[in-house]
Design a protein around this motif. Structure first.
Motif, short mmCIF file in Angstrom:
data_model
loop_
_atom_site.label_atom_id
_atom_site.label_comp_id
_atom_site.label_asym_id
_atom_site.label_seq_id
_atom_site.Cartn_x
_atom_site.Cartn_y
_atom_site.Cartn_z
N ASP A 218 -1.02 -0.27 -7.19
CA ASP A 218 -1.32 0.62 -8.40
C ASP A 218 -1.53 2.07 -7.73
N ASN A 219 -0.56 2.31 -6.74
CA ASN A 219 -0.78 3.74 -6.33
C ASN A 219 -2.18 4.07 -5.56
N ARG A 221 -5.16 3.39 -6.56
CA ARG A 221 -6.15 3.77 -7.47
C ARG A 221 -7.60 3.38 -7.18
#
Length: 313
Positions: A218-219, A221
């Motif tokens: 998720d990048n 996060r």
């Protein structure tokens, strides 16, 4: 993430928990998760996690404690996990003073756990979270009915050639010179490709890989890199404060330490235990720093000891 076990815990969590946000004493918001039926709970356990950690890392623990008789509340410290970050570089682990962490925990206790309802309340603190939970109870000994500490951060191992007092002196000088928001020397941004071999956290390759995947997904996060000099300065001050205040933590305390822990020092934990009015220390052969993500042979005993302690109060 192609992880059947994590998917099982995630589905269970999604069906039984509600995620929300509270204002943080450090600025921004902190993320928390509470059972949807928390109002009916007679016993509440708050998980106070360690540096770099986040809710998703504790889903296995939450699932394993589902029949303990306690409703488990979790949250992410300011500056990490799904909580708002404190610096423009979101991967720097930073805080100006641990009193900000302490105030956030008090907020979680008062607002989320509903301590005013006088439920039975327990705290489960890991590493940095152990320092924070202990500081809270040293300030207000009657706030909780018991405390579980896994590898509490009372001393940071700096190796045989770097005495802690020398390290702390250097940290203070760097902060005075305006370098408090810089990465501590030898650390940097999160690295997703760190090898399992010789890692100081866990002897379980599968759980180690899961932690790395969660932070890389998720990048990034949830990813957090190394601590800043400012975090280290605040940590040294907090550790000194709680070591001196051990006698003020009057509730029953269970301390759990792995004998292969290379992150925090066992002698400091033993000394802290001797100063506690009601402390019990359990040591685990082969256990590294992350006892709740250790190999099953160690982790199963840790979970069993935690459940037995919770049930005894």
């Amino acid at each position: 993430m192609n992880d059947p076990e994590h998917r099982k815990w995630s589905h269970w969590f999604a069906a039984r928990y509600r995620v929300g946000y509270l204002p943080s004493a450090a600025g921004g918001r902190i993320r928390y998760a509470r059972p949807i039926d928390l109002e009916q709970a007679a016993k509440v356990l708050i998980c106070v996690s360690g540096r770099t950690e986040f809710l998703e890392k504790y889903l296995e623990t939450a699932y394993d404690l589902r029949n303990s008789g306690y409703s488990l509340v979790m949250y992410d410290h300011s500056g990490q996990g799904g909580s708002d970050r404190l610096l423009a570089d979101r991967e720097k682990g930073h805080i100006d003073d641990f009193s900000l962490y302490v105030r956030d925990l008090r907020s979680v206790i008062d607002t989320v756990a509903g301590a005013g309802n006088r439920r039975q309340l327990m705290l489960l603190g890991h590493s940095m979270g152990g320092t924070i939970a202990s500081l809270v109870l040293a300030e207000d000994p009657h706030l909780a009915d018991g405390l579980v500490l896994t590898a509490p951060m009372l001393h940071i191992n700096t190796g045989p050639w770097l005495p802690p007092l020398l390290v702390e002196m250097v940290v203070r000088v760097v902060c005075r010179l305006g370098g408090g928001e810089g990465y501590a020397w030898g650390t940097g941004p999160f690295a997703a490709d760190l090898s399992f071999r010789d890692n100081p956290l866990t002897g379980d390759a599968r759980r180690y890989a899961r932690m790395q995947r969660l932070m890389a997904a998720d990048n990034r996060r949830l990813a957090l890199g190394g601590p800043t000099f400012g975090w280290l300065r605040a940590a040294y001050e907090a550790m000194r404060r709680i070591r001196r205040a051990a006698a003020d933590v009057t509730c029953p305390v269970l301390l759990l330490m792995g004998l292969a822990d290379r992150v925090v020092g066992l002698p400091a934990v033993e000394a802290f235990n001797r100063d506690l009015p009601a402390g019990w220390l359990v040591r685990y052969a082969g256990g590294r720093h992350e006892l709740l993500v250790e190999q099953d042979a160690v982790r199963n005993r840790v979970v069993e000891d935690v459940v037995l302690f919770l049930g005894s109060l």
